[in-house]
Enzyme design. Structure first.
Site, PDB file in Angstrom:
ATOM      1  N   THR A 259      -1.762   5.526   2.258  1.00 23.44           N
ATOM      2  CA  THR A 259      -2.991   4.739   2.147  1.00 23.44           C
ATOM      3  C   THR A 259      -3.099   3.837   3.363  1.00 23.44           C
ATOM      4  O   THR A 259      -2.122   3.210   3.764  1.00 23.44           O
ATOM      5  CB  THR A 259      -2.995   3.892   0.862  1.00 23.44           C
ATOM      6  OG1 THR A 259      -2.946   4.754  -0.272  1.00 23.44           O
ATOM      7  CG2 THR A 259      -4.232   3.023   0.773  1.00 23.44           C
TER       8      THR A 259
ATOM      9  N   LEU B 240       0.863  -1.169   0.000  1.00 27.00           N
ATOM     10  CA  LEU B 240       0.000   0.000   0.000  1.00 27.00           C
ATOM     11  C   LEU B 240       0.905   1.226   0.000  1.00 27.00           C
ATOM     12  O   LEU B 240       1.997   1.201   0.570  1.00 27.00           O
ATOM     13  CB  LEU B 240      -0.893   0.026   1.248  1.00 27.00           C
ATOM     14  CG  LEU B 240      -1.961  -1.070   1.385  1.00 27.00           C
ATOM     15  CD1 LEU B 240      -2.700  -0.909   2.713  1.00 27.00           C
ATOM     16  CD2 LEU B 240      -2.947  -1.036   0.223  1.00 27.00           C
ATOM     17  N   ASP B 241       0.451   2.297  -0.624  1.00 25.31           N
ATOM     18  CA  ASP B 241       1.222   3.534  -0.595  1.00 25.31           C
ATOM     19  C   ASP B 241       1.387   4.028   0.841  1.00 25.31           C
ATOM     20  O   ASP B 241       0.579   3.708   1.719  1.00 25.31           O
ATOM     21  CB  ASP B 241       0.528   4.617  -1.426  1.00 25.31           C
ATOM     22  CG  ASP B 241       0.442   4.253  -2.896  1.00 25.31           C
ATOM     23  OD1 ASP B 241       1.293   3.486  -3.365  1.00 25.31           O
ATOM     24  OD2 ASP B 241      -0.499   4.732  -3.562  1.00 25.31           O
ATOM     25  N   LYS B 242       2.397   4.839   1.059  1.00 18.91           N
ATOM     26  CA  LYS B 242       2.706   5.338   2.400  1.00 18.91           C
ATOM     27  C   LYS B 242       1.472   5.901   3.104  1.00 18.91           C
ATOM     28  O   LYS B 242       1.236   5.620   4.285  1.00 18.91           O
ATOM     29  CB  LYS B 242       3.787   6.423   2.296  1.00 18.91           C
ATOM     30  CG  LYS B 242       4.098   7.129   3.608  1.00 18.91           C
ATOM     31  CD  LYS B 242       5.120   8.242   3.401  1.00 18.91           C
ATOM     32  CE  LYS B 242       5.367   9.007   4.697  1.00 18.91           C
ATOM     33  NZ  LYS B 242       6.336  10.115   4.504  1.00 18.91           N
TER      34      LYS B 242
ATOM     35  N   ARG C  96      -5.505   5.629  -7.699  1.00 17.74           N
ATOM     36  CA  ARG C  96      -5.239   7.058  -7.798  1.00 17.74           C
ATOM     37  C   ARG C  96      -5.141   7.495  -9.261  1.00 17.74           C
ATOM     38  O   ARG C  96      -5.688   8.528  -9.670  1.00 17.74           O
ATOM     39  CB  ARG C  96      -3.960   7.394  -7.043  1.00 17.74           C
ATOM     40  CG  ARG C  96      -4.037   7.058  -5.556  1.00 17.74           C
ATOM     41  CD  ARG C  96      -2.670   7.033  -4.902  1.00 17.74           C
ATOM     42  NE  ARG C  96      -2.050   8.351  -4.886  1.00 17.74           N
ATOM     43  CZ  ARG C  96      -0.804   8.569  -4.472  1.00 17.74           C
ATOM     44  NH1 ARG C  96      -0.050   7.548  -4.057  1.00 17.74           N
ATOM     45  NH2 ARG C  96      -0.316   9.789  -4.470  1.00 17.74           N
TER      46      ARG C  96
END
Length: 319
Positions: free
Chosen positions: A141, A137-139, A236
């Protein structure tokens, strides 16, 4: 520190005519195809004691011998970082990742990551590539991630991801008001001019996102997204491509949109929301050992709950 992995299998007659790498994947199923192919090329996986090539055809009756050196991952230090554990057993670990936690060390984030936290929580994960991490997961998210605690579990989970049988659902707040849900089938690759960004591009990898409307507000919408694929920044990029970028997204979101006549508290939260409004809410997969289908849910974090409450109050006030 390294460990020697030793195993031997006789090639059954039913696999006669198959390629060496295909047979190895059948007989040493606890290891990934790429790892087995590497061992074939390095001579650590042999045919009747002789080196072979991945494409070599087998006749049946050969003995495949694996003598491989596994290096423990000592590049990264364990760190006592709290984990919100949703589920844990001998094979898998499911966590609810908070905003701000980077998943894997990289340039600019050498420590303080989820990987460092996993090594502290379960030191044996040093023996698993990437400490058992199979997806990211993105930082900024939040939400659910599954981590493998054994090589066999990691291989099985990666294969499920590749087969698109892992079900991943996300909640997001987007700018704009989509009329209905839809499907975005658009390839994603590196942005041609900005290497920090991804973009929809003809040369990208296949990417599919489904989304549906949960609740509409005056200038924003709460949507629920389901991934078929798992490309970097996929939701995104896809929602921005649909002209409904995620609120608070620093790369793809653009300027915040303020509803006309909005109260000051809402204006402030819209201007200052510190991250993309995205949360991995539901995760389903087949347990690598039991074969049982497991489903986990993570409630919306406080910041998204507050954001949605303000947007709902604004909509109700302005009716």
């Amino acid at each position: 520190m390294s460990r020697i992995l030793e195993a031997q299998h006789r090639v059954p007659d039913t696999l006669a005519g198959a390629r060496l790498d295909q047979v190895a994947a059948e007989l040493f199923a606890e290891h990934s195809r790429e790892r087995l192919k590497g061992w074939i090329k390095s001579g650590e996986l042999t045919v009747n004691g002789e080196r072979g090539k991945p494409k070599d055809k087998l006749h049946g009756g050969e003995f495949l011998t694996l003598e491989a050196h596994l290096q423990d991952d000592t590049r990264f230090e364990p760190e006592d970082i709290p984990l919100a554990i949703v589920h844990e057993d001998d094979e898998v670990l499911v966590i609810d990742k908070p905003a701000g936690l980077v998943v894997h060390p990289a340039a600019g984030n050498p420590d303080g990551t989820l990987l460092n936290a996993l090594l502290f929580h379960c030191p044996a994960l040093a023996q698993i590539p990437r400490a058992g991490i199979v997806h990211r997961l993105d930082k900024d998210t939040t939400g659910l991630m599954v981590v493998a605690k054994t090589l066999a579990a990691q291989t099985a989970l990666v294969e499920q991801l590749q087969a698109r049988t892992v079900s991943r659902h996300y909640d997001a707040v987007v700018i704009g008001k989509p009329v209905a849900g839809g499907k975005v089938d658009a390839p994603i690759g590196r942005h041609p001019k900005d290497r920090k960004r991804q973009a929809v591009t003809a040369s990208g990898k296949p990417a599919v996102t489904h989304y549906r409307v949960v609740e509409r507000f005056r200038a924003h919408t709460h949507v629920r997204c389901q991934l078929e694929t798992g490309r970097t920044h996929q939701i995104r990029v896809h929602m921005a491509h649909q002209r409904y970028p995620l609120l608070g997204d620093p790369l793809y979101g653009g300027r915040p949109k303020l509803p006309p006549g909005a109260a000051q508290p809402l204006k402030e939260i819209l201007r200052e929301f510190p991250r993309q409004a995205l949360h991995a809410r539901k995760l389903s997969f087949v347990h690598p050992a039991s074969g049982e289908e497991l489903t986990f849910r993570a409630p919306l974090p406080d910041d998204l709950l507050m954001l949605i409450d303000y947007l709902r109050e604004d909509s109700e006030t302005m009716r």
